[in-house]
Design an enzyme around this catalytic site. Sequence first.
Site, PDB file in Angstrom:
ATOM      1  N   TYR A  14       0.824  -1.207   0.000  1.00  0.00           N
ATOM      2  CA  TYR A  14       0.000   0.000   0.000  1.00  0.00           C
ATOM      3  C   TYR A  14       0.860   1.259   0.000  1.00  0.00           C
ATOM      4  O   TYR A  14       0.534   2.239  -0.678  1.00  0.00           O
ATOM      5  CB  TYR A  14      -0.951  -0.001   1.199  1.00  0.00           C
ATOM      6  CG  TYR A  14      -2.090   0.974   1.031  1.00  0.00           C
ATOM      7  CD1 TYR A  14      -2.978   0.839  -0.030  1.00  0.00           C
ATOM      8  CD2 TYR A  14      -2.273   2.025   1.909  1.00  0.00           C
ATOM      9  CE1 TYR A  14      -4.028   1.727  -0.210  1.00  0.00           C
ATOM     10  CE2 TYR A  14      -3.324   2.922   1.740  1.00  0.00           C
ATOM     11  CZ  TYR A  14      -4.195   2.769   0.680  1.00  0.00           C
ATOM     12  OH  TYR A  14      -5.228   3.661   0.502  1.00  0.00           O
ATOM     13  N   LYS A 108      -4.223   0.095  10.238  1.00  0.00           N
ATOM     14  CA  LYS A 108      -5.592  -0.171  10.680  1.00  0.00           C
ATOM     15  C   LYS A 108      -5.568  -0.927  12.008  1.00  0.00           C
ATOM     16  O   LYS A 108      -4.732  -1.788  12.214  1.00  0.00           O
ATOM     17  CB  LYS A 108      -6.340  -0.994   9.634  1.00  0.00           C
ATOM     18  CG  LYS A 108      -6.393  -0.344   8.256  1.00  0.00           C
ATOM     19  CD  LYS A 108      -7.000  -1.279   7.236  1.00  0.00           C
ATOM     20  CE  LYS A 108      -7.017  -0.654   5.845  1.00  0.00           C
ATOM     21  NZ  LYS A 108      -5.651  -0.493   5.291  1.00  0.00           N
ATOM     22  N   GLY A 140     -10.012   3.841   2.977  1.00  0.00           N
ATOM     23  CA  GLY A 140     -11.031   3.691   1.948  1.00  0.00           C
ATOM     24  C   GLY A 140     -10.776   2.474   1.081  1.00  0.00           C
ATOM     25  O   GLY A 140      -9.741   1.807   1.210  1.00  0.00           O
ATOM     26  N   ALA A 144      -4.212  -2.292  -3.364  1.00  0.00           N
ATOM     27  CA  ALA A 144      -2.946  -1.696  -3.803  1.00  0.00           C
ATOM     28  C   ALA A 144      -2.653  -1.916  -5.285  1.00  0.00           C
ATOM     29  O   ALA A 144      -2.259  -0.979  -5.987  1.00  0.00           O
ATOM     30  CB  ALA A 144      -1.803  -2.229  -2.941  1.00  0.00           C
ATOM     31  N   LYS A 195     -14.230  -3.328   9.687  1.00  0.00           N
ATOM     32  CA  LYS A 195     -14.636  -4.007   8.442  1.00  0.00           C
ATOM     33  C   LYS A 195     -13.807  -5.260   8.208  1.00  0.00           C
ATOM     34  O   LYS A 195     -14.263  -6.190   7.524  1.00  0.00           O
ATOM     35  CB  LYS A 195     -14.569  -3.053   7.250  1.00  0.00           C
ATOM     36  CG  LYS A 195     -13.250  -2.330   7.033  1.00  0.00           C
ATOM     37  CD  LYS A 195     -12.279  -3.059   6.155  1.00  0.00           C
ATOM     38  CE  LYS A 195     -11.020  -2.241   5.936  1.00  0.00           C
ATOM     39  NZ  LYS A 195      -9.990  -2.936   5.138  1.00  0.00           N
ATOM     40  N   ASP A 248     -15.441   0.696   1.780  1.00  0.00           N
ATOM     41  CA  ASP A 248     -14.385  -0.255   2.139  1.00  0.00           C
ATOM     42  C   ASP A 248     -14.974  -1.566   2.647  1.00  0.00           C
ATOM     43  O   ASP A 248     -14.405  -2.641   2.438  1.00  0.00           O
ATOM     44  CB  ASP A 248     -13.473   0.369   3.195  1.00  0.00           C
ATOM     45  CG  ASP A 248     -12.045  -0.147   3.095  1.00  0.00           C
ATOM     46  OD1 ASP A 248     -11.757  -0.958   2.194  1.00  0.00           O
ATOM     47  OD2 ASP A 248     -11.206   0.262   3.924  1.00  0.00           O
ATOM     48  N   ASN A 260      -8.677 -11.204   5.033  1.00  0.00           N
ATOM     49  CA  ASN A 260      -9.692 -11.508   6.037  1.00  0.00           C
ATOM     50  C   ASN A 260     -10.796 -12.381   5.439  1.00  0.00           C
ATOM     51  O   ASN A 260     -11.248 -13.343   6.065  1.00  0.00           O
ATOM     52  CB  ASN A 260     -10.276 -10.206   6.582  1.00  0.00           C
ATOM     53  CG  ASN A 260      -9.252  -9.380   7.321  1.00  0.00           C
ATOM     54  OD1 ASN A 260      -8.958  -9.620   8.483  1.00  0.00           O
ATOM     55  ND2 ASN A 260      -8.677  -8.386   6.645  1.00  0.00           N
TER      56      ASN A 260
END
Length: 334
Positions: A14, A108, A140, A144, A195, A248, A260
């Site tokens: 990222y 995050k 957001g 990447a 999220k 997101d 995830n």
Amino acid sequence: MSKKNITIIGTGAYGTALANVLADNDNNVIMYGIVEQQVDDINIYHQNSVFFDNKKINKTIRATNSMAAALENTDILILGVPTAAIKHVVNDIIKYAKKPMDIINTAKGLDEENLGLLSDKIKKYFEGSNVISTYSALYGPSIAIEVVDRQPTAIMIASETIEKAKELCNVFSNEYFYMYPTTDIAGCEISAALKNAIAIGGGILKAYNAGDNAHATLLTLGLNEMYEFGKHFGAKLETFLNFAGLGDLILTASSKKSRNFRLGERIVELNDAKKALESFNLTVEGVETARIAHEIGVKYQISMNFFEIIYNILYNNVKPISLLNNVFRDVKLV
């Protein structure tokens, strides 16, 4: 707008994607990394093959393994390292920084130690130094590789003032990368963290072939509980309906590109979360987030029935089928 001297801490996927955006906008961009092979890859071959194979990035991007060199004349500093590495990195930044900088965090998560917001913890790390001029957070729906490919992307920047947020939007935004300004740091940060736990549930439902109806239910319940959680920290509803929240969430909880989401599928395959985690060699942010969110929910008596199911699957040996059996029960909407 005049060129900015921008330092990105970390040579991850990222961070590299953001470096490419900023270099495309004619800023002076330097990346700091600890792996010499990656630094050479960026400087000599103009690529970061660890993440993007032989895909070329902007030739003006430089990289170094010297923190002092990376911070020589920095206007904007982007924290592009995992949450667990931030404290160590900040100590080095304070040691070598030459002047106050606009700090932008992309990591995050939540603050496990104080059961609070990651932003509060990061700002506390900088206390007593003259390094931090302003603090912002960038979140957001932005995979990447798609950003590196210059595919249309829209995200949010949350700053302490709307003026600073708009200023940073001008630094980042171009014809393929749009940034929306806000002052709701808490809302953006909570959305980005929670999220990931919801995405584990998305993978579980997908592995059971639960269908689009069930998936839509999961997204709806997850978004509502994200907002219930966020209200405790003063977050705004509009943030959860914007790119950092709903945008997101849809991406992360629906895409096999999400670690995830893939973990959720793996849990169903092995019918055991512990075994799935042992077989998964990648860092999956949603696992820790689910635990910390559970502890915060208990402490502040925040009703989070959906997150409790995810937590119990991950930590209390509850079988993943429980999500399918219980996802429609105890529905509570804002």
